[in-house]
Design a protein around this motif. Structure first.
Motif, PDB file in Angstrom:
ATOM      1  N   VAL A   1       0.645  -1.279   0.494  1.00  8.94           N
ATOM      2  CA  VAL A   1       0.050   0.309  -0.135  1.00  8.94           C
ATOM      3  C   VAL A   1       0.911   1.702  -0.090  1.00  8.94           C
ATOM      4  O   VAL A   1       0.490   1.949  -0.646  1.00  8.94           O
ATOM      5  CB  VAL A   1      -1.128  -0.086   1.204  1.00  8.94           C
ATOM      6  N   ALA A   2       1.790   1.187   1.306  1.00 11.04           N
ATOM      7  CA  ALA A   2       2.708   2.521   0.561  1.00 11.04           C
ATOM      8  C   ALA A   2       3.479   2.415  -0.255  1.00 11.04           C
ATOM      9  O   ALA A   2       3.995   3.561  -0.887  1.00 11.04           O
ATOM     10  CB  ALA A   2       3.874   2.314   1.779  1.00 11.04           C
ATOM     11  N   MET A   3       4.075   1.182  -0.966  1.00 10.89           N
ATOM     12  CA  MET A   3       4.411   1.546  -1.921  1.00 10.89           C
ATOM     13  C   MET A   3       3.602   1.738  -3.339  1.00 10.89           C
ATOM     14  O   MET A   3       3.910   2.729  -4.574  1.00 10.89           O
ATOM     15  CB  MET A   3       5.128   0.048  -2.645  1.00 10.89           C
ATOM     16  N   MET A   4       2.251   1.342  -3.394  1.00  6.23           N
ATOM     17  CA  MET A   4       1.449   2.620  -4.335  1.00  6.23           C
ATOM     18  C   MET A   4       1.411   3.640  -3.970  1.00  6.23           C
ATOM     19  O   MET A   4       1.366   5.061  -5.421  1.00  6.23           O
ATOM     20  CB  MET A   4      -0.046   0.842  -4.362  1.00  6.23           C
ATOM     21  N   ALA A   5       1.292   4.291  -2.942  1.00 10.43           N
ATOM     22  CA  ALA A   5       0.957   5.525  -2.576  1.00 10.43           C
ATOM     23  C   ALA A   5       2.136   6.037  -2.930  1.00 10.43           C
ATOM     24  O   ALA A   5       2.144   7.169  -3.297  1.00 10.43           O
ATOM     25  CB  ALA A   5       1.014   6.073  -0.793  1.00 10.43           C
ATOM     26  N   ALA A   6       3.178   5.826  -2.943  1.00  8.10           N
ATOM     27  CA  ALA A   6       4.640   6.120  -3.438  1.00  8.10           C
ATOM     28  C   ALA A   6       5.073   6.818  -4.655  1.00  8.10           C
ATOM     29  O   ALA A   6       5.169   7.638  -4.983  1.00  8.10           O
ATOM     30  CB  ALA A   6       6.265   6.138  -2.662  1.00  8.10           C
ATOM     31  N   GLU A   7       4.162   5.300  -5.704  1.00  5.89           N
ATOM     32  CA  GLU A   7       4.202   5.694  -7.283  1.00  5.89           C
ATOM     33  C   GLU A   7       3.709   6.450  -7.880  1.00  5.89           C
ATOM     34  O   GLU A   7       3.470   7.031  -8.866  1.00  5.89           O
ATOM     35  CB  GLU A   7       3.717   4.025  -7.472  1.00  5.89           C
ATOM     36  N   VAL A   8       1.556   7.008  -6.909  1.00  8.42           N
ATOM     37  CA  VAL A   8       0.800   7.768  -6.955  1.00  8.42           C
ATOM     38  C   VAL A   8       1.662   9.031  -7.029  1.00  8.42           C
ATOM     39  O   VAL A   8       1.360  10.300  -7.978  1.00  8.42           O
ATOM     40  CB  VAL A   8       0.189   7.675  -6.376  1.00  8.42           C
ATOM     41  N   THR A   9       2.661   9.463  -6.048  1.00 11.32           N
ATOM     42  CA  THR A   9       3.197  10.625  -5.632  1.00 11.32           C
ATOM     43  C   THR A   9       3.717  10.786  -6.644  1.00 11.32           C
ATOM     44  O   THR A   9       4.379  11.891  -6.664  1.00 11.32           O
ATOM     45  CB  THR A   9       3.703  10.655  -3.938  1.00 11.32           C
ATOM     46  N   ALA A  10       5.272  10.076  -7.048  1.00  8.43           N
ATOM     47  CA  ALA A  10       6.246  10.210  -7.843  1.00  8.43           C
ATOM     48  C   ALA A  10       5.135  10.255  -8.982  1.00  8.43           C
ATOM     49  O   ALA A  10       6.215  11.685  -9.834  1.00  8.43           O
ATOM     50  CB  ALA A  10       7.123   8.756  -7.057  1.00  8.43           C
ATOM     51  N   GLY A  11       4.193   9.781  -9.441  1.00  8.97           N
ATOM     52  CA  GLY A  11       3.701  10.459 -10.878  1.00  8.97           C
ATOM     53  C   GLY A  11       2.638  11.771 -11.533  1.00  8.97           C
ATOM     54  O   GLY A  11       3.521  12.055 -11.452  1.00  8.97           O
ATOM     55  N   GLU A  12       2.688  12.285  -9.431  1.00  5.19           N
ATOM     56  CA  GLU A  12       2.104  13.428 -10.082  1.00  5.19           C
ATOM     57  C   GLU A  12       3.443  14.415  -9.654  1.00  5.19           C
ATOM     58  O   GLU A  12       3.122  15.562 -10.482  1.00  5.19           O
ATOM     59  CB  GLU A  12       1.431  13.987  -7.792  1.00  5.19           C
ATOM     60  N   ARG A  13       4.478  13.916  -9.328  1.00  5.66           N
ATOM     61  CA  ARG A  13       5.545  14.777  -9.443  1.00  5.66           C
ATOM     62  C   ARG A  13       6.201  14.695 -10.388  1.00  5.66           C
ATOM     63  O   ARG A  13       6.424  16.288 -11.060  1.00  5.66           O
ATOM     64  CB  ARG A  13       6.452  14.724  -8.416  1.00  5.66           C
ATOM     65  N   ALA A  14       6.201  13.909 -10.891  1.00  2.53           N
ATOM     66  CA  ALA A  14       6.707  13.589 -12.560  1.00  2.53           C
ATOM     67  C   ALA A  14       5.687  14.993 -13.766  1.00  2.53           C
ATOM     68  O   ALA A  14       6.630  15.192 -14.372  1.00  2.53           O
ATOM     69  CB  ALA A  14       6.697  12.394 -12.936  1.00  2.53           C
ATOM     70  N   VAL A  15       4.856  14.168 -13.690  1.00  6.59           N
ATOM     71  CA  VAL A  15       3.748  15.076 -14.765  1.00  6.59           C
ATOM     72  C   VAL A  15       4.037  16.626 -14.341  1.00  6.59           C
ATOM     73  O   VAL A  15       3.914  17.379 -15.196  1.00  6.59           O
ATOM     74  CB  VAL A  15       2.165  14.305 -14.142  1.00  6.59           C
ATOM     75  N   SER A  16       3.664  16.900 -13.175  1.00  8.69           N
ATOM     76  CA  SER A  16       3.878  18.660 -13.171  1.00  8.69           C
ATOM     77  C   SER A  16       5.097  18.984 -13.436  1.00  8.69           C
ATOM     78  O   SER A  16       5.284  20.039 -13.938  1.00  8.69           O
ATOM     79  CB  SER A  16       3.405  18.520 -11.790  1.00  8.69           C
ATOM     80  N   ALA A  17       5.766  18.234 -13.405  1.00  7.61           N
ATOM     81  CA  ALA A  17       7.537  19.141 -13.693  1.00  7.61           C
ATOM     82  C   ALA A  17       7.356  18.996 -15.329  1.00  7.61           C
ATOM     83  O   ALA A  17       8.022  19.759 -15.927  1.00  7.61           O
ATOM     84  CB  ALA A  17       8.337  17.928 -13.028  1.00  7.61           C
ATOM     85  N   ALA A  18       7.054  17.911 -15.412  1.00  5.14           N
ATOM     86  CA  ALA A  18       6.825  18.233 -17.251  1.00  5.14           C
ATOM     87  C   ALA A  18       6.236  18.902 -17.704  1.00  5.14           C
ATOM     88  O   ALA A  18       6.241  19.560 -19.035  1.00  5.14           O
ATOM     89  CB  ALA A  18       6.475  16.425 -17.887  1.00  5.14           C
ATOM     90  N   ILE A  19       5.002  19.048 -17.360  1.00  3.10           N
ATOM     91  CA  ILE A  19       4.167  19.779 -17.789  1.00  3.10           C
ATOM     92  C   ILE A  19       4.536  21.847 -18.170  1.00  3.10           C
ATOM     93  O   ILE A  19       4.719  21.899 -18.741  1.00  3.10           O
ATOM     94  CB  ILE A  19       3.090  20.558 -17.203  1.00  3.10           C
ATOM     95  N   ARG A  20       5.444  21.518 -16.658  1.00  6.20           N
ATOM     96  CA  ARG A  20       6.399  23.066 -16.246  1.00  6.20           C
ATOM     97  C   ARG A  20       7.478  22.732 -17.714  1.00  6.20           C
ATOM     98  O   ARG A  20       7.190  23.776 -17.905  1.00  6.20           O
ATOM     99  CB  ARG A  20       6.826  23.178 -14.905  1.00  6.20           C
ATOM    100  N   LYS A  21       8.181  22.126 -17.658  1.00  6.37           N
ATOM    101  CA  LYS A  21       9.394  22.225 -18.936  1.00  6.37           C
ATOM    102  C   LYS A  21       8.569  22.785 -20.213  1.00  6.37           C
ATOM    103  O   LYS A  21       9.143  23.138 -20.534  1.00  6.37           O
ATOM    104  CB  LYS A  21      10.390  20.773 -18.531  1.00  6.37           C
TER     105      LYS A  21
END
Length: 209
Positions: free
Chosen positions: A12-32
């Motif tokens: 559960v913690a791993m999945m939550a961490a992946e979601v968080t990582a995905g949110e950060r990755a998408v936001s960083a990609a859109i910003r760039k």
């Protein structure tokens, strides 16, 4: 037969961490992608000789602003959309009242308000009267009798003998003007859009390191 499913808290913690990582990755990609597109459009405008002032009208903003999101989006726009859009599409410009478009010559000088001077403003500023000359070949003219100063601009003559007096073309009169297409904003927009998936992957992997 009984089946029992136990959910490991670590998963559960791993999945939550992946979601968080995905949110950060998408936001960083859109910003760039957004800031990259803004920079590309500004470079196009200055490269086309339209000046840094018009280039600085290109802005970008990301949503949501404060928190990372899988639904992040970026908006890139111009605060001078009519001018930028005209150079992007190359429209055919006609007079609003169906008469002539007055194109100032170098002898007309520039408007005190910035941009192109109009025949009415030119007459008020110089005190000279414009005279219409129709030409069958080429654009018709608005001319004035005066002298040319050291900057090549037509001004009133103070000579009592008429020395240095010339008939200077002040405006060219044309029924319409085809503005050349000097920008291709869609090209850079498509490039920014196509780069987003790769940016997401790159930022996702970078966030794990």
């Amino acid at each position: 037969m009984k089946l029992k499913l136990d959910i490991d808290p670590d998963i559960v913690a791993m999945m939550a961490a992946e979601v968080t990582a995905g949110e950060r990755a998408v936001s960083a990609a859109i910003r760039k992608a957004g800031t990259g597109l803004k920079a590309a459009w500004r470079l196009q405008i200055t490269g086309a000789g339209l000046g840094p002032r018009l280039a600085r009208t290109i802005r970008s903003e990301q949503f949501p602003k404060a928190t990372p999101s899988l639904n992040a989006a970026a908006v890139v726009w111009s605060n001078a959309p009519v001018i930028v859009g005209a150079h992007d599409t190359g429209p055919l410009i006609r007079s609003k009242n169906g008469f002539w478009l007055a194109i100032p010559t170098p002898a007309a000088g520039k408007s005190l308000r910035g941009g192109r001077i109009t025949p009415g403003e030119w007459e008020r500023r110089t005190g000279l009267r414009l005279r219409f000359i129709y030409r069958r070949q080429g654009p018709s003219l608005l001319v004035a009798e005066g002298r040319l100063n050291t900057k090549g601009r037509a001004v009133a003559s103070r000579s009592k003998t008429g020395r240095g007096l010339v008939t200077a073309p002040i405006f060219l009169l044309v029924p319409q003007v085809k503005l050349p297409k000097r920008l291709d904003l869609a090209r850079d927009a498509e490039g920014a859009h196509d780069a987003v998936p790769g940016l997401i992957v790159a930022n996702w992997v970078e966030g794990r390191l």
